[in-house]
Enzyme design. Sequence first.
Site, PDB file in Angstrom:
ATOM      1  N   HIS A 142       0.864  -1.181   0.000  1.00 37.71           N
ATOM      2  CA  HIS A 142       0.000   0.000   0.000  1.00 37.71           C
ATOM      3  C   HIS A 142       0.894   1.223   0.000  1.00 37.71           C
ATOM      4  O   HIS A 142       1.742   1.384   0.872  1.00 37.71           O
ATOM      5  CB  HIS A 142      -0.924   0.027   1.215  1.00 37.71           C
ATOM      6  CG  HIS A 142      -1.883   1.186   1.185  1.00 37.71           C
ATOM      7  ND1 HIS A 142      -3.157   1.084   0.655  1.00 37.71           N
ATOM      8  CD2 HIS A 142      -1.745   2.476   1.587  1.00 37.71           C
ATOM      9  CE1 HIS A 142      -3.760   2.256   0.738  1.00 37.71           C
ATOM     10  NE2 HIS A 142      -2.917   3.118   1.305  1.00 37.71           N
ATOM     11  N   CYS A 143       0.704   2.077  -0.987  1.00 39.97           N
ATOM     12  CA  CYS A 143       1.565   3.253  -1.140  1.00 39.97           C
ATOM     13  C   CYS A 143       0.831   4.505  -0.667  1.00 39.97           C
ATOM     14  O   CYS A 143      -0.089   4.977  -1.341  1.00 39.97           O
ATOM     15  CB  CYS A 143       1.997   3.417  -2.593  1.00 39.97           C
ATOM     16  SG  CYS A 143       3.108   4.821  -2.850  1.00 39.97           S
ATOM     17  N   PRO A 144       1.226   5.068   0.479  1.00 40.85           N
ATOM     18  CA  PRO A 144       0.558   6.276   0.974  1.00 40.85           C
ATOM     19  C   PRO A 144       0.845   7.501   0.118  1.00 40.85           C
ATOM     20  O   PRO A 144       0.088   8.473   0.150  1.00 40.85           O
ATOM     21  CB  PRO A 144       1.144   6.441   2.384  1.00 40.85           C
ATOM     22  CG  PRO A 144       2.461   5.749   2.329  1.00 40.85           C
ATOM     23  CD  PRO A 144       2.283   4.595   1.388  1.00 40.85           C
TER      24      PRO A 144
END
Length: 287
Positions: free
Chosen positions: A138-140
């Site tokens: 998951h890439c913030p």
Amino acid sequence: MTKNDNNKTNSWISVRLRFFCSLTVIIFFSISFPLTILVPGFNDSSDYFNDRIVYLIIFGILYCLMIISFIQTCLIDPGVVPDWFQEPDFTSDRFRIIVVEKKSDGSKRFCTKCKFLKPDRTHHCRICGRCVLKMDHHCPWVNNCIGYFNYKYFFLLICYSFASLTCVYIFSLEKAMKLGFDSINDNILLFIQLFISGVLAFFLFTFVIFHTGLIINNFTTIEFFEKKMRSRYLHENYYNVGVWKNLTRVLGNFPLFWFLPIRICMVDQGKGTSFDVNNLYAQAFEN
């Protein structure tokens, strides 16, 4: 408010802040670079328009490709488990499913939160609250999961971000050398641009190298670190089918389209639910 609620709130705030930082950096360089390169007379620059127009063209092309990749990475769904996977017709050639990944007792993997079977390479994202096909992480910074359907865009995003920032750093450094480093104190925008582009380009370079290695070996980030925790199993990757095939599984069949932020001529991998395996799996299955 419970501890879990506090953690979810803090996570939500952290993700939004990082996404806002990404947008801020994008906007900053889209304004600062043309200013320091093109504006006549800006910070003692004199004859920079004619001999710097080519710089802006190179930067503009890379920057546009980066923006398109950024938008695609943010907006395209990484992939959810299809309904037909739960009750597939195993007698149909269309839905012949071989599950490679199983639990230690030999049973199929089941998500206790989503309440359904998980295809190979699928993982549950606690931030998105769902299972993601071929989940990488998951890439913030883009406020989205990176998975089967948007991994190519993410890879191109970090590649073009690195290339764009490297251009900014080289061009800014050249201008600083011509103006004299003593004058940088009088040109705060050039100094900030030089510093930020250099730092970000260095970190992005490590990401480009890391994800290039993952693609060549057909790993996801999650799989790599899971294997790393069990170092002696790092070489046991059932999905590694050779460098060329590994590249085509992510970037597409035709190298001409590899570096374009479009999904065209892609290899069908069961819509993200089934993947080619190598001889290691066959040997393990026989044993």
